[in-house]
Design an enzyme around this catalytic site. Structure first.
Site, mmCIF file in Angstrom:
data_model
loop_
_atom_site.group_PDB
_atom_site.id
_atom_site.type_symbol
_atom_site.label_atom_id
_atom_site.label_comp_id
_atom_site.label_asym_id
_atom_site.label_seq_id
_atom_site.Cartn_x
_atom_site.Cartn_y
_atom_site.Cartn_z
ATOM 1 N N LYS A 1 -0.602 0.187 16.811
ATOM 2 C CA LYS A 1 0.764 0.174 17.055
ATOM 3 C C LYS A 1 1.507 1.413 16.560
ATOM 4 C CE LYS A 1 1.262 -0.223 11.986
ATOM 5 N NZ LYS A 1 1.947 0.960 11.285
ATOM 6 N N ASP B 1 0.183 -5.916 7.635
ATOM 7 C CA ASP B 1 0.473 -5.700 9.026
ATOM 8 C C ASP B 1 -0.368 -6.623 9.922
ATOM 9 O OD1 ASP B 1 1.962 -3.822 8.777
ATOM 10 O OD2 ASP B 1 0.559 -2.319 9.159
HETATM 11 O O1 C5P Z 1 -1.174 -4.900 2.748
HETATM 12 P P1 C5P Z 1 -1.743 -3.783 2.865
HETATM 13 O O2 C5P Z 1 -3.232 -3.940 2.441
HETATM 14 O O3 C5P Z 1 -1.906 -3.002 4.169
HETATM 15 O O4 C5P Z 1 -1.184 -2.771 1.819
HETATM 16 C C1 C5P Z 1 -1.729 -1.627 1.344
HETATM 17 C C2 C5P Z 1 -0.908 -0.934 0.341
HETATM 18 O O5 C5P Z 1 0.386 -0.565 0.632
HETATM 19 C C3 C5P Z 1 -0.605 -2.125 -0.869
HETATM 20 O O6 C5P Z 1 -1.644 -2.357 -1.918
HETATM 21 C C4 C5P Z 1 0.842 -1.648 -1.514
HETATM 22 O O7 C5P Z 1 0.506 -0.697 -2.350
HETATM 23 C C5 C5P Z 1 1.353 -0.846 -0.414
HETATM 24 N N1 C5P Z 1 2.398 -1.730 0.413
HETATM 25 C C6 C5P Z 1 3.419 -1.938 -0.261
HETATM 26 N N2 C5P Z 1 4.451 -2.832 0.569
HETATM 27 C C7 C5P Z 1 4.070 -3.373 1.741
HETATM 28 C C8 C5P Z 1 2.917 -3.086 2.591
HETATM 29 C C9 C5P Z 1 2.231 -2.333 1.717
HETATM 30 O O8 C5P Z 1 3.805 -1.692 -1.161
HETATM 31 N N3 C5P Z 1 5.065 -4.026 2.404
#
Ligand code: C5P
Length: 309
Positions: free
Chosen positions: A17, A153
């Site tokens: 994406k 995501d």
């Molecule tokens: O959800 P995901 O594993 O992709 O997120 C990785 C890191 O990115 C999370 O641990 C967090 O620190 C940050 N994040 C965030 N807010 C979001 C998505 C991700 O703070 N909406």
């Protein structure tokens, strides 16, 4: 993403994406951040295959990359249980109460730590394949509840097209009728961790937890320009509020933005939490010719892609 059967195996193309708009509204009490983002799936994709060797062995995962020097060193090739594909399949098996079985083969084309959602797309692909292969029969809505535990995501990739995503990224409003978009993407030699970029944003913004900053420009303006096919206007309305944070972590962001700013595109932007940056091009041939000019300049991996309609 639609899985298809190949003999007794199942396969799916897992698209990358690009974020054409990403506003960080503020930090949340759960450690994540509230977002408003327009995500567009593109034709660059990984491929995931599930097959059953029929020997009763435990679930396995093998990963290959299209150009090993681009992506493999940064891939997690440690215990396969730590890869999102394995974690997704194991989690689904647990929730559905089935025994996980078979082999996954993952062919990586999406650059890692690029902000193009490769890991999340692979996880969504694993959920869809395992759901078919193990005859679980869950709806996409039911799978989405598992997907959000794997990454913010992942639910987006269970959908079928562009969407405005809010909350952590898991509240999805599909967007249709977008014009075909052509891009040049550059993935620099340095990748970025999403957690590090959000951590940097938090330090810079000093925003109070739980209080969303009101939307400034709004994704609606960008959507309006897209629906009307006014791509020059779209170029001026590309927004990524994580860019400054990412640019503090690596000089590549500024370098790529400056480089892409000189190619006659409609506009350029970092995608997601980086480190890849893209330019919105005038046509497929314009994209190919600019990518040709940038290749071999030591900028990293340069490629063309376009939106999936
Ligand atoms: O959800 P995901 O594993 O992709 O997120 C990785 C890191 O990115 C999370 O641990 C967090 O620190 C940050 N994040 C965030 N807010 C979001 C998505 C991700 O703070 N909406």
């Amino acid at each position: 993403m639609v899985p298809y059967r190949v003999g007794s195996a199942w396969e799916v193309n897992a698209p990358a994406k690009l974020n054409l708009y990403l506003d960080v509204l503020g930090p949340r009490a759960d450690g994540f951040h509230d977002l408003e983002t327009l995500m567009v799936p593109v034709r660059t994709c990984d491929q995931l295959r599930w097959s059953d060797p029929g020997d009763g062995s435990a679930l396995s995962l093998r990963i290959r990359a299209h150009r090993s020097r681009d992506s493999l060193p940064k891939l997690n090739l440690g215990p396969s249980a730590e890869n999102l594909v394995s974690r997704a399949a194991e989690r689904l098996a647990k929730v559905a109460g089935v025994e996980p079985r078979g082999s996954f083969d993952l062919f990586k084309r999406i650059p890692v730590q690029s902000g193009m959602g490769g890991g999340s797309s692979d996880a969504a692909a694993a959920l869809l394949l395992a759901n078919e292969a193990w005859e679980i029969g869950y709806s996409r809505e039911r799978l989405a509840a598992i997907a959000v535990e794997l990454g913010s995501d992942v639910p987006f990739f269970l959908g079928q097209g562009a969407a405005v995503c809010r909350g952590r990224g898991e509240r999805i409003a599909p967007v249709s009728r977008l014009p075909k978009l052509h891009f040049v993407v550059i993935q620099p030699p340095v990748g970025l961790s999403t957690a590090d970029v959000f951590g940097q944003w938090k330090q810079q913004a000093k925003a109070p937890v739980g209080q969303s900053i009101p939307n400034r420009t709004g994704v609606d303006d960008l959507l309006e320009s897209l629906f009307r096919g006014r791509l020059a206007e779209v170029g001026n309305r590309l927004v990524n509020r994580l860019e400054l944070a990412a640019a503090t972590l690596t000089p590549w962001i500024e370098k790529l933005r400056l480089t892409l700013g000189r190619c006659g595109s409609y506009g350029q932007l970092m995608t997601g939490s980086g480190s890849a940056c893209f330019a919105l091009m005038r046509s497929a041939s314009h994209a190919r010719s600019v990518a040709g000019q940038f290749s071999g300049m030591g900028l990293g991996r340069v490629f063309v892609t376009s939106s999936c309609l």
